[in-house]
Design a protein around this motif. Structure first.
Motif, PDB file in Angstrom:
ATOM      1  N   LEU A   1       0.775  -1.140  -0.058  1.00  0.00           N
ATOM      2  CA  LEU A   1      -0.130  -0.024  -0.144  1.00  0.00           C
ATOM      3  C   LEU A   1       0.869   1.246   0.020  1.00  0.00           C
ATOM      4  CD1 LEU A   1      -2.765  -1.119   2.644  1.00  0.00           C
ATOM      5  CD2 LEU A   1      -2.965  -0.719   0.063  1.00  0.00           C
ATOM      6  N   ARG A   2       1.966   1.148   0.700  1.00  0.00           N
ATOM      7  CA  ARG A   2       3.003   2.280   0.755  1.00  0.00           C
ATOM      8  C   ARG A   2       3.513   2.971  -0.618  1.00  0.00           C
ATOM      9  NH1 ARG A   2       6.067   0.425   4.728  1.00  0.00           N
ATOM     10  NH2 ARG A   2       5.054   1.312   6.457  1.00  0.00           N
ATOM     11  N   ARG A   3       3.546   1.814  -1.373  1.00  0.00           N
ATOM     12  CA  ARG A   3       4.173   1.984  -2.819  1.00  0.00           C
ATOM     13  C   ARG A   3       3.339   2.442  -3.873  1.00  0.00           C
ATOM     14  NH1 ARG A   3       7.180  -3.185  -1.744  1.00  0.00           N
ATOM     15  NH2 ARG A   3       5.383  -4.278  -2.426  1.00  0.00           N
ATOM     16  N   GLN A   4       2.146   2.703  -3.535  1.00  0.00           N
ATOM     17  CA  GLN A   4       0.978   2.939  -4.444  1.00  0.00           C
ATOM     18  C   GLN A   4       0.923   4.385  -4.623  1.00  0.00           C
ATOM     19  OE1 GLN A   4      -0.493   0.600  -6.312  1.00  0.00           O
ATOM     20  NE2 GLN A   4       0.630  -0.778  -5.112  1.00  0.00           N
ATOM     21  N   PRO A   5       1.123   5.017  -5.762  1.00  0.00           N
ATOM     22  CA  PRO A   5       0.838   6.538  -5.738  1.00  0.00           C
ATOM     23  C   PRO A   5      -0.109   7.092  -5.228  1.00  0.00           C
ATOM     24  CG  PRO A   5       1.908   5.415  -7.915  1.00  0.00           C
ATOM     25  CD  PRO A   5       1.247   4.353  -7.106  1.00  0.00           C
ATOM     26  N   ARG A   6      -1.388   6.403  -5.335  1.00  0.00           N
ATOM     27  CA  ARG A   6      -2.574   6.929  -4.966  1.00  0.00           C
ATOM     28  C   ARG A   6      -2.723   7.096  -3.377  1.00  0.00           C
ATOM     29  NH1 ARG A   6      -6.584   1.662  -5.958  1.00  0.00           N
ATOM     30  NH2 ARG A   6      -8.267   3.063  -5.333  1.00  0.00           N
ATOM     31  N   ASN A   7      -1.693   6.552  -2.631  1.00  0.00           N
ATOM     32  CA  ASN A   7      -1.582   6.708  -1.190  1.00  0.00           C
ATOM     33  C   ASN A   7      -0.535   7.766  -0.727  1.00  0.00           C
ATOM     34  OD1 ASN A   7      -3.470   4.835  -0.876  1.00  0.00           O
ATOM     35  ND2 ASN A   7      -2.201   3.072  -0.777  1.00  0.00           N
ATOM     36  N   ALA A   8       0.002   8.721  -1.527  1.00  0.00           N
ATOM     37  CA  ALA A   8       0.907   9.727  -1.437  1.00  0.00           C
ATOM     38  C   ALA A   8       0.640  10.501  -0.234  1.00  0.00           C
ATOM     39  CB  ALA A   8       1.197  10.430  -2.617  1.00  0.00           C
ATOM     40  N   GLN A   9      -0.811  10.627   0.118  1.00  0.00           N
ATOM     41  CA  GLN A   9      -0.953  11.759   0.969  1.00  0.00           C
ATOM     42  C   GLN A   9      -0.975  11.003   2.444  1.00  0.00           C
ATOM     43  OE1 GLN A   9      -5.313  12.336   1.411  1.00  0.00           O
ATOM     44  NE2 GLN A   9      -5.283  10.857  -0.338  1.00  0.00           N
ATOM     45  N   PHE A  10      -0.830   9.488   2.438  1.00  0.00           N
ATOM     46  CA  PHE A  10      -0.707   8.731   3.629  1.00  0.00           C
ATOM     47  C   PHE A  10       0.750   8.552   4.314  1.00  0.00           C
ATOM     48  CE2 PHE A  10      -4.862   7.973   1.876  1.00  0.00           C
ATOM     49  CZ  PHE A  10      -5.666   8.378   2.899  1.00  0.00           C
ATOM     50  N   GLU A  11       0.998   8.427   5.372  1.00  0.00           N
ATOM     51  CA  GLU A  11       1.995   7.728   5.906  1.00  0.00           C
ATOM     52  C   GLU A  11       1.612   6.608   6.705  1.00  0.00           C
ATOM     53  OE1 GLU A  11       5.250   8.535   9.681  1.00  0.00           O
ATOM     54  OE2 GLU A  11       4.279  10.140   9.131  1.00  0.00           O
ATOM     55  N   PHE A  12       2.069   5.436   6.348  1.00  0.00           N
ATOM     56  CA  PHE A  12       1.767   4.138   6.797  1.00  0.00           C
ATOM     57  C   PHE A  12       2.633   3.812   8.167  1.00  0.00           C
ATOM     58  CE2 PHE A  12      -0.329   4.005   2.800  1.00  0.00           C
ATOM     59  CZ  PHE A  12      -1.420   3.562   2.917  1.00  0.00           C
ATOM     60  N   ARG A  13       1.987   3.382   9.237  1.00  0.00           N
ATOM     61  CA  ARG A  13       2.742   3.131  10.305  1.00  0.00           C
ATOM     62  C   ARG A  13       2.310   1.530  10.663  1.00  0.00           C
ATOM     63  NH1 ARG A  13       3.916   8.062  14.333  1.00  0.00           N
ATOM     64  NH2 ARG A  13       4.571   9.727  12.592  1.00  0.00           N
ATOM     65  N   ASN A  14       3.359   0.751  10.652  1.00  0.00           N
ATOM     66  CA  ASN A  14       3.162  -0.771  10.817  1.00  0.00           C
ATOM     67  C   ASN A  14       3.388  -1.092  12.542  1.00  0.00           C
ATOM     68  OD1 ASN A  14       3.151  -3.705  10.898  1.00  0.00           O
ATOM     69  ND2 ASN A  14       3.782  -3.599   8.834  1.00  0.00           N
TER      70      ASN A  14
END
Length: 245
Positions: A30-43
């Motif tokens: 999900l982090r790699r997807q350009p559509r998710n550029a507005q998000f910071e994913f924390r695992n």
């Protein structure tokens, strides 16, 4: 957009969320997807965690003030219920105060959802459970017990999502459809050695999780429990739908 401007997506779970070793890293997908550029994913995935352990670690999730929170727990609760040896291990390793049970899982997941609701402004998604093993109609006692418990715990997750006003992320339903279309092996026993062996193959020998899956004869798993890329992308797709909503 700077990193500080990104909305945080917190992913709370066990090894299937941590995405290390033989488990496909769907959070990184999900982090790699350009559509998710507005998000910071924390695992916030930790191997072996039951719902109880995820609840103990919840303050770290709350502290990051997530815009969206994804909770995927329950697989280890099921394993501990079905396998006595797993239950003994988890009771010591994870310092469980009581024996796992459906009622305790329900109570714990409800508390996780309520605290996320009351202490954050996050949209909350609760994930149901993918299968362990790939034989939905197996008469093997171990696989049959897993199938029943996975279905039961997924129903509990759906109930908590409904009762607490959270989104329900239907992993169980997605995998039920996919595996019915392409059934595979039964998962007939839990043994620790094959899990350590497969982790060694990935982490030391640098074999891909998909290569380990093929070697072990699984279609959707690497080892009967953790997901390969085929299955991991099903997870990513369903979580993406929640993020986009």
């Amino acid at each position: 957009m700077t990193i500080s401007d990104r909305k945080i997506v917190a992913c709370l779970g066990s090894s299937s969320t941590a995405g290390k070793g033989q488990a496909f890293d769907w959070v990184a997908e999900l982090r790699r997807q350009p559509r998710n550029a507005q998000f910071e994913f924390r695992n916030f995935g930790v191997g072996g965690d039951l719902a109880y352990n995820a609840l103990q670690r919840l303050p770290k999730v709350l502290a990051c003030r997530p815009a969206k929170a994804i909770v995927w727990v329950g697989g280890n609760d099921v394993l501990a219920l079905v396998s006595r040896k797993v239950r003994r291990l988890f009771s010591l390793w994870k310092r469980l105060p009581r024996d796992p049970s459906p009622d305790w899982f329900h109570e714990t997941l409800t508390e996780i959802a309520r605290r996320l609701k009351s202490e954050t402004a996050a949209d909350i998604g609760l994930c149901s459970l993918p299968p362990m093993g790939e034989a939905p109609d197996s008469d093997d006692p171990f696989q049959s017990a897993l199938n029943r418990r996975i279905e039961h715990y997924s129903a509990i997750i759906a109930t908590v999502a409904r009762d607490e006003g959270c989104s329900y992320i239907p992993l169980y339903e997605a995998f039920a459809e996919a595996i019915r279309a392409s059934p595979g092996r039964a998962f007939t026993a839990f043994n620790f050695l094959p899990f350590y062996r497969d982790a060694f193959r990935v982490l030391v020998l640098r074999q891909s999780p998909d290569a380990v899956a093929r070697r072990n004869g699984w279609l959707f798993h690497t080892d009967g429990v953790h997901l390969n890329s085929r299955a991991g992308r099903i997870v990513a797709d369903r979580v993406q739908a929640f993020i986009d909503a």
